[in-house]
Design a protein around this motif. Structure first.
Motif, PDB file in Angstrom:
ATOM      1  N   UNK A 138       0.852  -1.190   0.000  1.00 45.93           N
ATOM      2  CA  UNK A 138       0.000   0.000   0.000  1.00 45.93           C
ATOM      3  C   UNK A 138       0.886   1.236   0.000  1.00 45.93           C
ATOM      4  N   UNK A 139       0.345   2.319  -0.554  1.00 41.49           N
ATOM      5  CA  UNK A 139       1.037   3.597  -0.434  1.00 41.49           C
ATOM      6  C   UNK A 139       0.928   4.050   1.015  1.00 41.49           C
ATOM      7  N   UNK A 140       1.924   4.767   1.469  1.00 38.61           N
ATOM      8  CA  UNK A 140       1.997   5.192   2.860  1.00 38.61           C
ATOM      9  C   UNK A 140       2.064   6.711   2.935  1.00 38.61           C
ATOM     10  N   UNK A 141       0.985   7.395   3.353  1.00 34.89           N
ATOM     11  CA  UNK A 141      -0.238   6.920   3.990  1.00 34.89           C
ATOM     12  C   UNK A 141      -1.250   6.345   2.995  1.00 34.89           C
ATOM     13  N   UNK A 142      -2.268   5.649   3.552  1.00 40.93           N
ATOM     14  CA  UNK A 142      -3.204   4.878   2.727  1.00 40.93           C
ATOM     15  C   UNK A 142      -4.637   5.095   3.208  1.00 40.93           C
ATOM     16  N   UNK A 163       6.250  10.395  -1.803  1.00 41.98           N
ATOM     17  CA  UNK A 163       6.635  11.796  -1.670  1.00 41.98           C
ATOM     18  C   UNK A 163       5.452  12.628  -2.137  1.00 41.98           C
ATOM     19  N   UNK A 164       5.670  13.886  -2.465  1.00 42.95           N
ATOM     20  CA  UNK A 164       4.563  14.765  -2.828  1.00 42.95           C
ATOM     21  C   UNK A 164       3.884  14.376  -4.139  1.00 42.95           C
ATOM     22  N   UNK A 193      -5.550   9.762   1.847  1.00 47.63           N
ATOM     23  CA  UNK A 193      -5.921  11.038   2.440  1.00 47.63           C
ATOM     24  C   UNK A 193      -5.212  12.280   1.893  1.00 47.63           C
ATOM     25  N   UNK A 194      -4.241  12.149   1.009  1.00 50.01           N
ATOM     26  CA  UNK A 194      -3.343  13.274   0.738  1.00 50.01           C
ATOM     27  C   UNK A 194      -3.786  14.189  -0.393  1.00 50.01           C
ATOM     28  N   UNK A 344      -7.065  18.235   1.416  1.00 54.06           N
ATOM     29  CA  UNK A 344      -5.770  18.915   1.515  1.00 54.06           C
ATOM     30  C   UNK A 344      -5.002  18.226   2.636  1.00 54.06           C
ATOM     31  N   UNK A 345      -3.724  17.939   2.387  1.00 60.17           N
ATOM     32  CA  UNK A 345      -2.868  17.246   3.355  1.00 60.17           C
ATOM     33  C   UNK A 345      -1.923  18.273   3.968  1.00 60.17           C
ATOM     34  N   UNK A 346      -1.971  18.382   5.277  1.00 63.53           N
ATOM     35  CA  UNK A 346      -1.209  19.394   6.015  1.00 63.53           C
ATOM     36  C   UNK A 346      -0.179  18.692   6.901  1.00 63.53           C
TER      37      UNK A 346
END
Length: 408
Positions: A138-142, A163-164, A193-194, A344-346
């Motif tokens: 899985x991608x991290x975060x997922x 990464x971004x 979530x990103x 939006x990921x903060x």
């Protein structure tokens, strides 16, 4: 004679001498969704919540959906209220195939299985592909519900660094070669979530890695039609290098209505047939009347025009959030600018703990989702997810003013 008031109370579940078996051990490692718990915590109307990834209810085409149900029940009620085939309503599958083909992913109705939300599609895939102990990347975060699904299956979930721009191809290649995974799960477009989008060149690298190393790609695409800026990026499923090992999941929840619980999967024939069998064991078929109404809605209404209205509203709300974040967050905070989707990921400055801060935020009648639960690897305590879809631009500005007071 005893009166009702004086009769002894009876337990709802009388206790017997021999206890019943406990729940399955696989439940032990599966946590409840912290997002759902936060939504319950912040259900008070005075709270401005950036927590839920919910579509804006005022944008539902209630009149169009009601008309579709009315026509289905007036014209063919015996069909609409009867059992139906597991694969799904033929007219609905044809409409989905047409929409996917228009997005440069040639699709036939028989390539599709209609599911009770795309979450069921993920559950079916996990059922037919993953044995206890199998490795899932899985991608991290997922996405949290995916982690729950894999946890129920007893999978060994291995995070791939990001990464971004999403999953890092070199890391994926190294981890997949070492771990021999069954599948890789991705939300490559406006990720939850990103909000990140995996660029085309990285999608090609993912497809190439799957072809060389022999794992499945599960490409979850609930947000792909919610693009506000930039150019559409082709689906991984459209890449011929990995077409025989890529499953696309889709949903009507974000563009029509989540309460319909209508999703679908597009998969190679052998895997799709296995998912049909798994679905027969799960629920026989997705609701006949809901499928028929969705098909009628797609025939009579212009969903693309409706999605354009949604996109315009969400773009304004996203922009209001991005404009307000510099004043709302402490110096040194970072956030992305998603080209679409809902989030939006903060990342707050070092030393801040978004989970600990949430109680203070709720005290100021504003809420968000801490980012830590989305990580399978080492969590980032300073991360937080903000959703901008369910409040007006003015409400978002007010909510960010409240958030700013948490850092005062």
């Amino acid at each position: 004679m005893h009166s009702a008031a004086s009769a002894p109370a009876r337990a709802a579940f009388p206790v017997s001498s021999v206890p019943a078996p406990t729940t399955a051990p696989r439940l032990a490692g599966v946590a409840s969704s912290p997002v759902r718990e936060i939504l319950a915590l912040t259900a008070r109307p005075e709270v401005i919540s950036f927590a839920g990834g919910l579509p804006a209810p005022e944008l539902f085409d209630v009149a169009g959906i009601r008309a579709a149900y009315d026509k289905v029940l007036a014209e063919n009620p015996h069909h609409a209220l009867q059992y139906s085939t597991t694969e799904g309503d033929p007219e609905l599958r044809a409409a989905i195939a047409t929409r996917l083909t228009a997005r440069d992913l040639p699709t036939e109705p028989d390539d599709l299985l209609v599911t009770t939300g795309s979450q069921q599609a993920l559950t079916l895939l996990t059922t037919v592909l993953v044995e206890p102990g199998d490795v899932v990347l899985v991608e991290d975060p997922c996405y949290l519900a995916a982690l729950q699904s894999f946890g129920f299956a007893g999978a060994r979930v291995v995070p791939v660094p990001t990464d971004d721009q999403g999953v890092i191809p070199e890391a994926l290649e190294e981890i997949a070669a070492r771990e021999k995974p069954t599948l890789l799960y991705l939300v490559p477009t406006f990720q939850n979530p990103t909000g990140r989008t995996l660029p085309a060149e990285r999608r090609s690298a993912v497809a190439g890695a799957a072809a060389r190393l022999g794992f499945w790609i599960v490409e979850d695409d609930p947000y792909g039609e919610l693009r506000y800026d930039g150019e559409r990026v082709p689906c991984i499923a459209a890449d011929p290098v990995a077409a025989d090992r890529t499953v696309l999941l889709g949903s009507f929840s974000k563009v029509m209505a989540p309460g319909l619980r209508l999703g679908f999967l597009r998969a190679p024939a052998g895997l799709r047939r296995a998912c049909v069998i798994a679905k027969q064991a799960a629920d026989l078929h997705t609701s006949t009347i809901d499928q028929a109404a969705a098909a009628r809605y797609l025939r009579d209404s212009d969903l693309d025009a409706h999605v354009a209205v949604i996109r315009a509203a969400y773009r304004e709300r996203r922009d209001a959030m991005l404009e307000g974040l510099p004043a709302a967050l402490p110096d040194g905070s970072r956030w992305n600018r998603p080209e679409g989707g809902m989030f939006v990921w903060v990342t707050l400055p070092a030393g801040h703990d978004a989970t600990a801060l949430l109680k203070t935020a709720v005290g100021h009648e504003v809420a968000y989702v801490p980012g830590a639960p989305f990580f399978t690897g080492r969590p980032d305590p300073a991360a937080m997810r903000l959703s901008f879809t369910t409040h007006s631009a003015d409400e978002i500005r007010d909510g960010l003013h409240r958030l700013a007071r948490c850092f005062a």
